[in-house]
Design a protein around this motif. Sequence first.
Motif, PDB file in Angstrom:
ATOM      1  N   ASP A  65     -11.218  -2.483   1.846  1.00 29.99           N
ATOM      2  CA  ASP A  65      -9.997  -2.486   2.648  1.00 29.99           C
ATOM      3  C   ASP A  65      -9.362  -1.105   2.753  1.00 29.99           C
ATOM      4  O   ASP A  65      -8.302  -0.959   3.364  1.00 29.99           O
ATOM      5  CB  ASP A  65      -8.975  -3.470   2.037  1.00 29.99           C
ATOM      6  N   LYS A  66      -9.983  -0.086   2.173  1.00 33.96           N
ATOM      7  CA  LYS A  66      -9.392   1.247   2.157  1.00 33.96           C
ATOM      8  C   LYS A  66     -10.169   2.198   3.066  1.00 33.96           C
ATOM      9  O   LYS A  66     -11.364   2.023   3.291  1.00 33.96           O
ATOM     10  CB  LYS A  66      -9.385   1.805   0.732  1.00 33.96           C
ATOM     11  N   ARG A  67      -9.442   3.212   3.574  1.00 35.66           N
ATOM     12  CA  ARG A  67     -10.082   4.283   4.324  1.00 35.66           C
ATOM     13  C   ARG A  67     -10.038   5.543   3.459  1.00 35.66           C
ATOM     14  O   ARG A  67      -8.963   6.023   3.098  1.00 35.66           O
ATOM     15  CB  ARG A  67      -9.398   4.507   5.665  1.00 35.66           C
ATOM     16  N   ARG A 109     -14.581   3.784   5.765  1.00 36.83           N
ATOM     17  CA  ARG A 109     -14.005   2.546   5.231  1.00 36.83           C
ATOM     18  C   ARG A 109     -14.802   2.074   4.026  1.00 36.83           C
ATOM     19  O   ARG A 109     -16.015   1.930   4.085  1.00 36.83           O
ATOM     20  CB  ARG A 109     -13.991   1.467   6.318  1.00 36.83           C
ATOM     21  N   GLU A 110     -14.093   1.866   2.930  1.00 40.23           N
ATOM     22  CA  GLU A 110     -14.671   1.289   1.724  1.00 40.23           C
ATOM     23  C   GLU A 110     -13.855   0.067   1.355  1.00 40.23           C
ATOM     24  O   GLU A 110     -12.757   0.175   0.809  1.00 40.23           O
ATOM     25  CB  GLU A 110     -14.684   2.307   0.575  1.00 40.23           C
ATOM     26  N   LYS A 159     -12.892  10.058   7.800  1.00 39.07           N
ATOM     27  CA  LYS A 159     -12.420   8.873   7.090  1.00 39.07           C
ATOM     28  C   LYS A 159     -13.486   7.786   7.169  1.00 39.07           C
ATOM     29  O   LYS A 159     -13.966   7.468   8.256  1.00 39.07           O
ATOM     30  CB  LYS A 159     -11.112   8.358   7.703  1.00 39.07           C
TER      31      LYS A 159
END
Length: 322
Positions: free
Chosen positions: A213-215, A210-211, A208
Amino acid sequence: MALSQSQTKRKQVHLFYYPECEDLARKVAAQSNNITLQTIKWRSFDDGFPNIYINNAQDLRGQHVAFLASFSSTGVIFEQLSVIYLLPRLFVASLTLVLPFFPTGSFERMEDEGDVATAFTLSRMLTNIPISRGGPTSLLIYDIHALQERFYFGDHVLPLFETGIPLLKQRLHQLPDADNIVVAFPDDGAWKRFHKLLDLFPMVVCTKVREGDKRIVRLKEGNPAGCHVVIVDDLVQSGGTLYECQKVLAAHGAVKVSAYVTHGVFPNRSWERFTHKNEGSEKAFAYFWITDSCPLTVKAIANKAPFEVLSLAGSIADALQI
């Protein structure tokens, strides 16, 4: 004919169980003539507190006893602990507590002062089971979520940590495409705990990242192209990570994707997203294997594709002879 040494040493075990574990208990007892099912009257007083009676309690003196527990919710733990704490005081020769799924700790992150480690609390409660005539209680747990939790238990209980992976390996060898299996891990944690048990299979590891606020799930290493890929983890809750992992594997050429988890927790009926009646789900997972460590889930997913239950009964029966 003279009995072998191994046959003469086998214990006669009296197996008690919590009602939601009855199906698994009967399967365990069916594995061996040395295991006898026993019963408990689980009732409640008018005020809601437990009113419990252990049948034939006096007959347990000097006998080997086991209790098959299910801590499926906080509301059922107290009444089971009441029984578990009493059994050693009935002068039993030994007590084995079978708790296939140790439920606390799967979400806990000890990051700030004030975070409460409920997994440690439950471990302390089990550590304080009275010692029986034969010594500390043996505690059988399968694929505990956080490996450090094994060190939460004190010296008054003997934890035995087993795994459901042998059941998966046996099932994979039965598949028609057994020679085209690749094992995938959804993260490094799953790889660390399981890769040595599955080292005969080619492997893929996801991660996983992080991009914003998303994983996002990415392929870290390995090649799933043209293969039946089986994602392996210890448990599933909502199943979001498994779904994202499936998408990544399919995008990299996997011809079929399946999943295995020892513990199908699935709160709030989250298993429904995986059933083949849902549009698109048949393309997602060919098989979804779980064990019967979470009996309420087993009843809910019965006869619903792609789910298959791999029973722990044989493994538990063997462990009761240790």
